[in-house]
Design an enzyme around this catalytic site. Structure first.
Site, mmCIF file in Angstrom:
data_model
loop_
_atom_site.group_PDB
_atom_site.id
_atom_site.type_symbol
_atom_site.label_atom_id
_atom_site.label_comp_id
_atom_site.label_asym_id
_atom_site.label_seq_id
_atom_site.Cartn_x
_atom_site.Cartn_y
_atom_site.Cartn_z
ATOM 1 N N GLN A 175 79.025 53.434 116.224
ATOM 2 C CA GLN A 175 79.754 52.626 115.635
ATOM 3 C C GLN A 175 78.862 51.566 114.874
ATOM 4 O OE1 GLN A 175 83.233 52.473 115.612
ATOM 5 N NE2 GLN A 175 82.445 54.432 116.654
ATOM 6 N N HIS B 151 78.596 52.103 111.085
ATOM 7 C CA HIS B 151 80.029 51.700 110.226
ATOM 8 C C HIS B 151 79.802 50.428 109.445
ATOM 9 C CE1 HIS B 151 83.127 54.558 110.936
ATOM 10 N NE2 HIS B 151 82.859 54.440 112.239
ATOM 11 N N GLU C 287 127.230 27.747 123.504
ATOM 12 C CA GLU C 287 126.002 27.530 122.455
ATOM 13 C C GLU C 287 127.014 27.041 121.143
ATOM 14 O OE1 GLU C 287 124.132 31.311 121.876
ATOM 15 O OE2 GLU C 287 123.041 31.048 123.857
ATOM 16 N N TYR D 176 97.008 53.221 102.491
ATOM 17 C CA TYR D 176 96.028 52.787 101.779
ATOM 18 C C TYR D 176 94.598 53.442 102.169
ATOM 19 C CZ TYR D 176 92.703 49.539 99.033
ATOM 20 O OH TYR D 176 91.694 49.133 98.123
ATOM 21 N N ASP E 293 86.938 60.220 116.596
ATOM 22 C CA ASP E 293 87.011 59.856 115.311
ATOM 23 C C ASP E 293 87.615 60.971 114.369
ATOM 24 O OD1 ASP E 293 86.387 57.210 115.304
ATOM 25 O OD2 ASP E 293 84.044 57.796 114.849
ATOM 26 N N HIS F 49 132.002 33.003 117.297
ATOM 27 C CA HIS F 49 131.370 34.372 118.267
ATOM 28 C C HIS F 49 132.532 34.526 119.467
ATOM 29 C CE1 HIS F 49 127.614 33.628 116.358
ATOM 30 N NE2 HIS F 49 127.169 34.796 116.888
ATOM 31 N N GLN G 211 96.180 44.817 94.082
ATOM 32 C CA GLN G 211 97.222 45.300 93.006
ATOM 33 C C GLN G 211 97.632 46.461 93.638
ATOM 34 O OE1 GLN G 211 93.975 44.537 92.574
ATOM 35 N NE2 GLN G 211 92.915 46.737 91.623
ATOM 36 N N GLU H 262 87.845 48.153 120.959
ATOM 37 C CA GLU H 262 88.466 49.307 120.318
ATOM 38 C C GLU H 262 88.455 50.528 121.135
ATOM 39 O OE1 GLU H 262 86.848 49.693 116.570
ATOM 40 O OE2 GLU H 262 88.517 50.741 115.987
ATOM 41 N N HIS H 263 86.887 50.893 121.268
ATOM 42 C CA HIS H 263 86.766 52.111 121.907
ATOM 43 C C HIS H 263 85.847 51.858 123.401
ATOM 44 C CE1 HIS H 263 86.376 53.085 117.486
ATOM 45 N NE2 HIS H 263 87.250 54.070 117.790
#
Lengths: 434, 434
Positions: free
Chosen positions: B259, B262, B415, B130, B361, B420, B191, B327-328
């Site tokens: 950052q 963004h 069990e 995506y 990046d 088994h 979609q 994250e960074h």
């Protein structure tokens, strides 16, 4: 009667597609209920957990009694027979040895531009393991979840396990002790998942939650995903056996039934080029179903979701198996290694007739938490990696920045991210001054 | 004004906890809408995708025009300047080289019991990536998602990227071509996720979906998780800089802003033992905000979520950073390697003042898809491993089964899984006959 298919029949492709698309799980939509439970536990902490446990598990707990005490665990473990204890210890030792080999390596190198690059693995700090209560309370699953976490180096490892009506499985507590679990809470359901994800007054939040559970547990794990890590959403068990017909049909029947007995929604499929062998296995299944303790469950699974598929040859068998992407795949053929080369999607492969799938459930060494519902196409069984995370590393020298910085600046500008570009440009300008 | 904190202040712990717990994302509850869209695409396929694209993207498509044609891609790529093309190619080459080193190894060994154990890695067959449309349509993200998939050996790799009003970013198409993407569909939203997960008449379903998106895309990915694999649910970007005060404050200001620019929900935090340096960086941020193109976005992020934290020493800085799990993480200190040893949770570490985060990046090599919202505690950035899955392997010999089979049988009985146990017992009995 299970489904009998033959790839030579005209209707095969349609029937096989229907088998693949079969909805085996009757998953009730419990999401709204679970959302309410999570919100309640977040708002009221222990009080909510205690109320919900009284309601769902018919068990009255005090806030200081959510976890088993050392003395309680000791007393329960003392009930376990020496033989069971020895079996659990052998299993734990073999699982530990297998998973120790999975530890990935760190890496660090300098490239041609002079940049130092690499990555580093480190353990998740804390993990919570969900263990179902009642019939599906399997000590082997405690080992399979807890040992990879310990091998990874997880510092704090807790178990939640509901004890409906106060009934405890001593083997679960012993398995937790053998695996090195720090605390066992006698709570379950969505409330236990919420408590692990968000913490309460007496339960410290964890960073990752693993382990199987019912629809409520699965919905709760899906909801807290992101706040904490989760493993997969497990579905009913599956086995696909490819057999050339040179094995005792009764062995194959038992292998199929060993998945079918887990759950009415489990699925067992035999694929063989030998039609007569397929019939013989089906007959052996019927014979075993006459006496099997769990014949109700296993019989329903075999009747509703079982299948015997007759193929032209083993190559075709491999192709069909890859479309199924089974959780467990047994290759009971003369040259299982050669056939394994043709397999692209399977959670675990069991090679040859001397390797019944049940060995993998307990003492083989590999993990028995495996991708179900065709998800072996894109996911793997539980491993040490599920309890580790990787940090990437980059270090530029002035020379490296001079070499690759301008391209970064260019791309930043093309993406209209000016400050990105300026952060590189400011340093390049300094180099050019120098 | 960002938050100014000092660990010596009495109220520090409460203020820092509030910063950690801050809800930065205004995530609208779009789940019901998304459920409807997914059901619609499953029921009506292309027709639903076409209608929803007309509605949300103001774009009329024909069923045979959902994907860009080769000629269209060629025409768009021709619009890209030589400089931009060269920068993309350098980035692609470096990302490929880094990720090639991540390929994990297969393993196979025989243990003391005579069991052959191991595992095998294989690629996911197909993946869908995506790519957001509009402002956040980053060609670098195409490279960062597509190249690991290609390195892993994914056979079929497609991109979905909405083109609201028909507006296309030529660099996105060029990046897809450079990375080896097979098809690019000009659709987006829930979609597109539904079409990738379930397939339509013209869009083949994929096995895994990765890549960032808005709240609709995130909710759709969460919903289709299990049917297909997904990567993480990405949140707004973050950076934490630990600086000893020996760096130009303007460099650090730009790193923080790279950052902040963004997203208004992005977060930039400076941690330093030098209070005066903290003030100097804040002043430099303010100066840069006067002229920065995205000053509206970056200014809001810095004002609402930015922080300058003055610490006693670098050890304390590392401890606070580990609680943030950024994250960074930039380590702009004299000995960044030593400080990195103290870091337990971070998506990516950038060592030293010559390594601005923006390098990572684009052209550093490591992936820029990284865990946000403190999830570096339990997850890792995107890697080749996200496009591989592991099949475990076990093979018993008669001697191995004799050695460990009885323990498996014992545990199966404990069990209450009789089949088994019988599947092992039947084989052990044969060995005892022999």
């Amino acid at each position: 009667m299970p489904l009998f298919l033959n790839t030579r029949d005209a209707g095969f492709e349609a029937a096989f597609s229907a088998l693949l698309g079969m909805k085996r799980e009757d998953s009730p939509d419990v999401d709204a209920v679970v959302a309410g439970i999570i919100a309640d536990v977040r708002a009221r902490g222990d009080a909510a957990v205690i109320e919900l446990t009284a309601k769902f598990d018919r068990l009255e707990l005090a806030a200081d009694g959510l976890a088993f005490s050392e003395a309680e665990i000791e007393a329960e473990c003392a009930k376990v027979s020496d033989e069971d204890r020895a079996a659990l210890e052998l299993a734990a030792e073999r699982i530990r040895a297998y998973h120790a080999r999975q530890m990935p390596e760190d890496a660090r190198w300098e490239d041609a531009a002079g940049a130092t690059l690499g990555w580093r693995w480190g353990p998740i700090s804390s993990a919570g393991l969900y263990v179902p209560g009642g019939l599906a309370s399997y000590p082997s699953s405690v080992l399979m979840n807890a040992i990879p976490a310990k091998v990874a180096g997880v510092e704090r490892l807790v178990v939640v396990c509901p004890t409906p009506g106060g009934v405890v499985n001593p083997l679960v507590l012993l398995a937790a002790r053998i695996a090195g679990v720090d605390l066992v809470y006698r709570i379950g359901g969505a409330q236990a998942v919420a408590a692990l994800a968000y913490g309460t007054e007496t339960i410290a939040a964890v960073d990752k939650i693993t382990g199987p559970g019912n629809a409520f547990v699965a919905a709760a794990k899906r909801r807290v995903f992101g706040k904490v890590g989760i493993d997969m959403i497990a579905g009913p068990s599956e086995i696909l056996v490819i057999a050339d017909g040179e094995t005792d049909p009764d062995w194959i029947a038992l292998d199929l039934l060993s998945q079918a007995e887990h759950d009415e929604s489990a699925q067992a499929i035999l694929v063989t080029p030998d039609a007569a062998f397929g019939q013989a296995v089906a007959a052996a299944v019927d014979r075993r179903l006459e006496t099997l303790e769990r014949r109700g469950i296993a019989g329903a699974s075999w009747r509703d979701f079982g299948a015997v598929i007759v193929v032209r040859d083993l190559e075709e068998a491999a192709q069909l198996s890859n479309r199924v992407a089974p959780e467990h795949l047994e290759l009971c053929v003369a040259d299982p290694e050669a056939l394994a080369e043709r397999i692209t999607h399977a959670g675990a492969i069991f090679l040859g007739a001397w390797t019944p799938e049940a060995i993998g459930d307990y003492v083989g060494g590999p993990n028995h938490v495996l991708p179900t519902a065709r998800s072996a196409r894109f996911s793997s069984g539980l491993s040490v990696m599920d309890f580790l995370k990787r940090t990437t590393i980059a270090k530029m020298t002035p020379a490296a920045l001079r070499a690759i910085g301008p391209a970064a600046e260019r791309l930043a500008i093309s993406e209209s991210l000016e400050a990105h570009g300026l952060s590189v440009r400011a340093r390049l300008d300094r180099l050019n001054e120098g």
